[in-house]
Write a protein that holds these residues in place. Structure first.
Motif, mmCIF file in Angstrom:
data_model
loop_
_atom_site.group_PDB
_atom_site.id
_atom_site.type_symbol
_atom_site.label_atom_id
_atom_site.label_comp_id
_atom_site.label_asym_id
_atom_site.label_seq_id
_atom_site.Cartn_x
_atom_site.Cartn_y
_atom_site.Cartn_z
ATOM 1 N N ALA A 1 8.269 51.346 46.470
ATOM 2 C CA ALA A 1 9.060 52.547 46.756
ATOM 3 C C ALA A 1 9.217 52.745 48.258
ATOM 4 N N VAL A 2 8.129 52.555 49.007
ATOM 5 C CA VAL A 2 8.186 52.716 50.472
ATOM 6 C C VAL A 2 9.104 51.660 51.079
ATOM 7 N N LEU A 3 8.973 50.412 50.642
ATOM 8 C CA LEU A 3 9.849 49.344 51.148
ATOM 9 C C LEU A 3 11.310 49.603 50.772
ATOM 10 N N GLY A 4 11.548 50.020 49.536
ATOM 11 C CA GLY A 4 12.914 50.333 49.092
ATOM 12 C C GLY A 4 13.516 51.465 49.906
ATOM 13 N N LEU A 5 12.728 52.535 50.107
ATOM 14 C CA LEU A 5 13.207 53.664 50.919
ATOM 15 C C LEU A 5 13.489 53.217 52.349
ATOM 16 N N GLY A 6 12.625 52.367 52.872
ATOM 17 C CA GLY A 6 12.823 51.843 54.231
ATOM 18 C C GLY A 6 14.102 51.034 54.337
ATOM 19 N N LEU A 7 14.385 50.175 53.332
ATOM 20 C CA LEU A 7 15.618 49.379 53.331
ATOM 21 C C LEU A 7 16.857 50.254 53.224
ATOM 22 N N VAL A 8 16.802 51.280 52.376
ATOM 23 C CA VAL A 8 17.937 52.204 52.240
ATOM 24 C C VAL A 8 18.186 52.932 53.556
ATOM 25 N N LEU A 9 17.115 53.452 54.178
ATOM 26 C CA LEU A 9 17.264 54.146 55.464
ATOM 27 C C LEU A 9 17.815 53.214 56.533
ATOM 28 N N MET A 10 17.297 51.970 56.586
ATOM 29 C CA MET A 10 17.774 51.005 57.573
ATOM 30 C C MET A 10 19.249 50.691 57.348
ATOM 31 N N SER A 11 19.625 50.537 56.089
ATOM 32 C CA SER A 11 21.024 50.264 55.752
ATOM 33 C C SER A 11 21.928 51.421 56.171
ATOM 34 N N ARG A 12 21.519 52.639 55.913
ATOM 35 C CA ARG A 12 22.311 53.822 56.269
ATOM 36 C C ARG A 12 22.434 53.983 57.778
ATOM 37 N N VAL A 13 21.359 53.701 58.482
ATOM 38 C CA VAL A 13 21.362 53.880 59.943
ATOM 39 C C VAL A 13 22.241 52.833 60.622
ATOM 40 N N THR A 14 22.278 51.620 60.127
ATOM 41 C CA THR A 14 23.030 50.549 60.785
ATOM 42 C C THR A 14 24.475 50.432 60.305
ATOM 43 N N THR A 15 24.894 51.208 59.319
ATOM 44 C CA THR A 15 26.269 51.159 58.829
ATOM 45 C C THR A 15 27.133 52.104 59.664
ATOM 46 N N TYR A 16 28.338 51.600 60.097
ATOM 47 C CA TYR A 16 29.265 52.429 60.872
ATOM 48 C C TYR A 16 29.889 53.482 59.975
ATOM 49 N N ARG A 17 30.007 54.679 60.516
ATOM 50 C CA ARG A 17 30.559 55.791 59.748
ATOM 51 C C ARG A 17 32.078 55.663 59.606
ATOM 52 N N GLU A 18 32.749 55.289 60.692
ATOM 53 C CA GLU A 18 34.204 55.161 60.684
ATOM 54 C C GLU A 18 34.587 53.686 60.748
ATOM 55 N N ASP A 19 35.648 53.331 60.044
ATOM 56 C CA ASP A 19 36.132 51.972 60.082
ATOM 57 C C ASP A 19 37.104 51.849 61.251
ATOM 58 N N THR A 20 36.595 51.407 62.377
ATOM 59 C CA THR A 20 37.423 51.346 63.588
ATOM 60 C C THR A 20 38.381 50.167 63.590
ATOM 61 N N SER A 21 38.250 49.251 62.661
ATOM 62 C CA SER A 21 39.176 48.118 62.622
ATOM 63 C C SER A 21 40.587 48.594 62.277
ATOM 64 N N GLN A 22 40.704 49.714 61.565
ATOM 65 C CA GLN A 22 42.011 50.248 61.196
ATOM 66 C C GLN A 22 42.733 50.896 62.359
ATOM 67 N N ILE A 23 41.978 51.360 63.354
ATOM 68 C CA ILE A 23 42.610 52.040 64.490
ATOM 69 C C ILE A 23 42.539 51.207 65.755
ATOM 70 N N ALA A 24 42.253 49.940 65.603
ATOM 71 C CA ALA A 24 42.188 49.053 66.766
ATOM 72 C C ALA A 24 43.572 48.951 67.393
ATOM 73 N N VAL A 25 43.622 48.834 68.696
ATOM 74 C CA VAL A 25 44.884 48.750 69.418
ATOM 75 C C VAL A 25 45.519 47.395 69.149
ATOM 76 N N LYS A 26 46.777 47.437 68.791
ATOM 77 C CA LYS A 26 47.494 46.204 68.525
ATOM 78 C C LYS A 26 47.755 45.489 69.845
ATOM 79 N N LYS A 27 47.585 44.174 69.793
ATOM 80 C CA LYS A 27 47.861 43.395 70.983
ATOM 81 C C LYS A 27 49.355 43.140 71.029
ATOM 82 N N GLY A 28 49.974 43.414 72.134
ATOM 83 C CA GLY A 28 51.398 43.201 72.295
ATOM 84 C C GLY A 28 51.815 43.584 73.694
#
Length: 197
Positions: free
Chosen positions: A22-49
């Motif tokens: 349970a402690v390891l599982g909770l730790g993995l879930v917390l680590m996953s949540r902390v390292t995941t980006y909240r916003e998908d910035t690939s959609q708002i990336a500046v187009k090269k042109g």
């Protein structure tokens, strides 16, 4: 007695393993949540042109006519003056045609349309001197040779048209426009504003 002790040891052993999982599982879930980006910035990336759209402006025929008249003041000469303005159906070029030493009023009526690249194409629909109709090719050749036109305007005699390359209009800011909508009848003319990178 030995069986009871071994039974208790087995329960504690399993409880410890469950708690550890349970402690390891909770730790993995917390680590996953902390390292995941909240916003998908690939959609708002500046187009090269080479250009960036910075806005849009809407104008009326009257405002456009005032702007064109002001801009064309620098292209008037002593011998050849002209006007270019939009009516509710057509774009009209008014100038003069010299024939046998006489200055005759020259009228060229164009049907405007926008092209894919944002340029404006003026297709000749009628040419006249006063009320007399004239051949298109001859008058466009005369216009091309005698009238001082901006560099971004090209006359195509064979196609009976004039191309206004709005993207070639230069200024110090690197800003230019592309035609979006040309609706003279409903008095709605829209241009998109771009800046070169």
């Amino acid at each position: 007695m030995r069986q009871k002790i071994s039974g208790k040891t087995n329960i504690w052993k399993w409880l410890f393993l469950i708690l550890l999982a349970a402690v390891l599982g909770l730790g993995l879930v917390l680590m996953s949540r902390v390292t995941t980006y909240r916003e998908d910035t690939s959609q708002i990336a500046v187009k090269k042109g080479t250009e960036t759209k910075i806005g849009t402006f809407t104008t009326t025929r009257d405002q456009l006519n005032d702007t064109v008249a002001t801009y064309l003041k620098d292209y008037q000469t002593k011998d050849f003056t002209y006007k270019l303005y939009a009516s509710n159906q057509m774009v009209l070029f008014e100038g003069e045609y010299v024939f046998l030493g006489q200055k005759i009023p020259l009228y060229i009526y164009f049907q405007p349309s926008k092209l894919e690249d944002g340029s404006v194409l003026l297709t000749v629909s009628e040419v006249s001197a006063g009320t007399l109709g004239l051949p298109r090719a001859e008058i466009l050749t005369y216009l091309k040779k005698n009238y001082k036109l901006p560099d971004f305007i090209s006359v195509d005699v064979e196609a009976s048209s004039i191309l206004i390359q709005t993207t070639a209009i230069t200024n110090n800011l690197g800003i230019y426009v592309k035609a979006n909508t040309i609706d003279l009848y409903n008095d709605q003319i829209i241009f998109d504003i771009y800046r070169k990178k």
